[in-house]
Design an enzyme around this catalytic site. Structure first.
Site, PDB file in Angstrom:
ATOM      1  CG  HIS A 136       1.026   0.911  -2.817  1.00 23.42           C
ATOM      2  ND1 HIS A 136       0.148   0.987  -1.750  1.00 23.42           N
ATOM      3  CD2 HIS A 136       1.026  -0.374  -3.207  1.00 23.42           C
ATOM      4  CE1 HIS A 136      -0.344  -0.217  -1.515  1.00 23.42           C
ATOM      5  NE2 HIS A 136       0.163  -1.065  -2.386  1.00 23.42           N
ATOM      6  CG  ASP A 213       6.376   3.260  -0.413  1.00 21.84           C
ATOM      7  OD1 ASP A 213       6.872   2.250   0.135  1.00 21.84           O
ATOM      8  OD2 ASP A 213       5.281   3.246  -1.003  1.00 21.84           O
ATOM      9  CD  GLN A 216       7.059  -3.840  -4.902  1.00 21.07           C
ATOM     10  OE1 GLN A 216       7.875  -4.638  -5.354  1.00 21.07           O
ATOM     11  NE2 GLN A 216       5.899  -4.216  -4.435  1.00 21.07           N
ATOM     12  CE  LYS A 239       4.921  -4.807  -0.666  1.00 20.54           C
ATOM     13  NZ  LYS A 239       3.807  -5.510  -1.299  1.00 20.54           N
TER      14      LYS A 239
END
Lengths: 420, 152
Positions: A136, A213, A216, A239
């Site tokens: 991302h 990261d 997600q 999220k």
């Protein structure tokens, strides 16, 4: 990888469970243009259960005060709740202690914090920072900034046509000058689960720390930072069924202790004179200013909610939805799935021949179906596949097979429209 | 919610599938690149301006149905127009795609002919940038700006 964090797993029949879970999310009763909302944009942000909404309301209704400051009762209440949420987060990802949990605005800020406080003071011209080709933008740009500031080089591990990270390529890039590896745990654009265990093993063999990261991954994969042995883990609350504006940087104590503060201000100091300031202990050293107290408490409530169902049960349900959706969309002529890794979670990215993702998004929206259309803040991934963007359906615990059916019917309608 | 057919009219599909004047214009004396970071749409507008008149124009690039059709329709509408006329058309077009039908009566708007097929965009605020990308790029080309124009 740890699959189950701390809650009992519900029975396996998760498809029939989803409707019960749906009742926990008031927004799912909304209608869009007279049609029931079908929310398949969970990769962008998840909806919030009533428990999270209630936690924020309760905080502002009965417990609001600044934290770590007042001797009065309300301040003590707020501080207790704020710190209790930190402990919940530490347990949720199995951190060694709550002091390894730094509150930030989101995964983006967490990565920027590591970039500026860990990487920037350490890397020198000619050193290397390693990322992957499916990051991302928030796990690309902060490193580009560090490279610009220091003269370090950004190295990119390529992916194959299925959207799988090339581990051999990674091993080759890992060298004497590699100072940090920063990779996604789960690709937001492709849905690929990255083999982070192996990456960490290889990097650590070189003495190189690894940042994951987890923006997600956190809502879909069980995350155990100690089993992974990652050095930093970044994620956002929103999220994970929590509020926006609150996120987490996990870091190993030894690394965090050695890092200078990210921002200066109140709460991050032990003492201040005009001659010299002494910084506070972890985690407060990194938390200048009045934090997002309600957000932290809301995130704590979200973790309670998720743990009550169990990440394993959620993952199994989403696995079923993704498999079902992958099979169902195959009958849609001209549809090409972008991202066909052997190990995937929750994300179905695709293109329709001759139809731009933006048009797909508008026509589906007209049927109450919310998907994401575009480059998903991962433009290099789109360039890798030679496309401008994709349409992306991303699943959460409250989605159902019936909603997948509606998506497929919607895609047929898109094609009908473009046949004219 | 307004009807999708108001947005996706047959003329739009026609111009999306068979865009007019969609090529590089070798004799152009103005050109600019336009970019919509939201969806990645990218196009270049080429202009041949002689004595204050657009004698030829074209565009090149890829985009959604709305942005492609809008670019195609724009090239048809502006050929032979003076720069003053183009300026007025830009203003009217912008007003058309940004003012919903349901909005309180403002200043009356003149009929834009074939461009009227894009009036449905006004009911889809998320798509206004698609419809205006070519027009903003045109403005940029006329100003001879060298930096790519962005809708953000």
């Amino acid at each position: 990888m740890k699959i189950e964090s701390n809650a009992a797993v519900r029975p396996a029949d998760t498809e029939s469970d989803a409707p019960d879970w749906r009742d926990d999310f008031p927004i799912l009763r909304e209608e869009i243009g007279g049609k029931p909302l079908i929310y398949l944009d969970n990769g962008a942000t998840t909806q919030k259960p009533q428990a999270v909404i209630d936690a924020e309301v309760a905080y502002y209704s009965r417990r609001n005060a600044n934290v770590h400051r007042g001797v009065h009762t309300l301040s003590q209440r707020a501080t207790d709740d704020y710190e209790a949420a930190r402990s919940k987060i530490a347990r949720f990802i199995n951190a060694a202690s709550p002091e390894e949990i730094i509150y930030v605005r989101g995964a983006t800020e967490a990565i920027n914090l590591v970039a500026q406080s860990y990487a920037r003071p350490r890397v020198k011209a000619g050193d290397e920072i390693l990322i992957s080709a499916m990051e991302h933008h928030s796990n690309i740009v902060p490193w580009q900034m560090v490279c610009e500031q220091t003269g370090a080089l950004l190295k990119v591990v390529q992916i194959n046509d299925r959207g799988e990270l090339d581990l051999e390529y990674f091993a080759r890039l890992l060298g004497e000058r590699t100072r940090l590896v920063a990779v996604t745990h789960l690709s937001n654009a492709l849905g690929s689960i990255v083999p982070v265990e192996r990456i960490i093993e290889l990097a650590h063999a070189h003495g190189t720390p690894v940042l994951l990261d987890g923006a997600q991954a956190i809502a879909h994969l069980g995350v155990d930072v100690r089993a992974l042995d990652c050095d930093f883990y970044a994620f956002s609350g929103h999220k994970l069924y929590g509020p926006t504006g609150i996120g987490v940087l996990y870091g190993k104590t030894a690394l965090l202790s050695a890092m200078p503060p990210y921002q200066g201000g109140g709460d991050m100091i032990r003492s201040v004179t005009f001659e010299k300031t002494e910084y506070n202990d972890l985690p407060y050293k990194f938390e200048a200013g009045t934090p997002n107290i309600a957000g932290a408490i809301g995130l704590g409530a979200a973790l309670d909610y998720v743990s009550g169902i169990g990440i394993a049960a959620i993952a199994a349900h989403e696995r079923d939805l993704l498999d079902y959706a992958t099979a169902q969309v195959e009958e849609v002529a001209g549809l090409r799935i972008v991202g066909t890794a052997a190990h995937k979670a929750s994300i179905l990215s695709f293109t329709l021949e001759g139809i731009h993702p933006h048009d797909i998004g508008t026509i589906l929206d007209h049927q109450g179906i919310a998907i994401r259309a575009g480059h998903h803040c991962a433009m290099p991934v789109m360039q890798r596949f030679g496309i401008a963007g994709t349409a992306r359906a991303s699943f959460a615990l409250y989605n159902t097979r019936a909603e997948v059916d509606a998506l497929v019917a919607g895609l047929h309608e898109v094609q009908e429209m473009f046949k004219r | 919610m307004s009807d999708l057919r108001e947005l996706y009219q047959d003329v739009i599909f026609d111009h999306y599938k068979k865009p007019r004047n969609c090529h590089v214009l070798d004799c152009a004396n103005h050109q600019a690149e336009g970019y919509n970071p939201l969806c990645g749409d990218q196009l270049t507008v080429y202009l041949k301006v002689d004595n204050g008149v657009i004698t030829d124009l074209s565009f090149n690039g890829s985009g959604c149905a709305i942005s492609t059709a809008s670019a195609s329709l724009m090239t048809e509408a502006l050929k032979g127009k003076t720069l003053k006329e183009v300026e007025h058309l830009f203003d009217d077009f912008h007003q058309m795609v940004t003012t919903p039908e349901s909005a309180p009566e403002g200043a009356p708007r003149r009929d834009l002919g074939k461009l009227e097929v894009l009036s449905g965009v006004s009911e889809f605020p998320a798509r206004v940038k698609c419809a205006t990308l070519a027009w903003h790029t045109l403005q940029s080309a006329l100003r001879k700006q060298t930096n790519p124009v962005s809708t953000e």
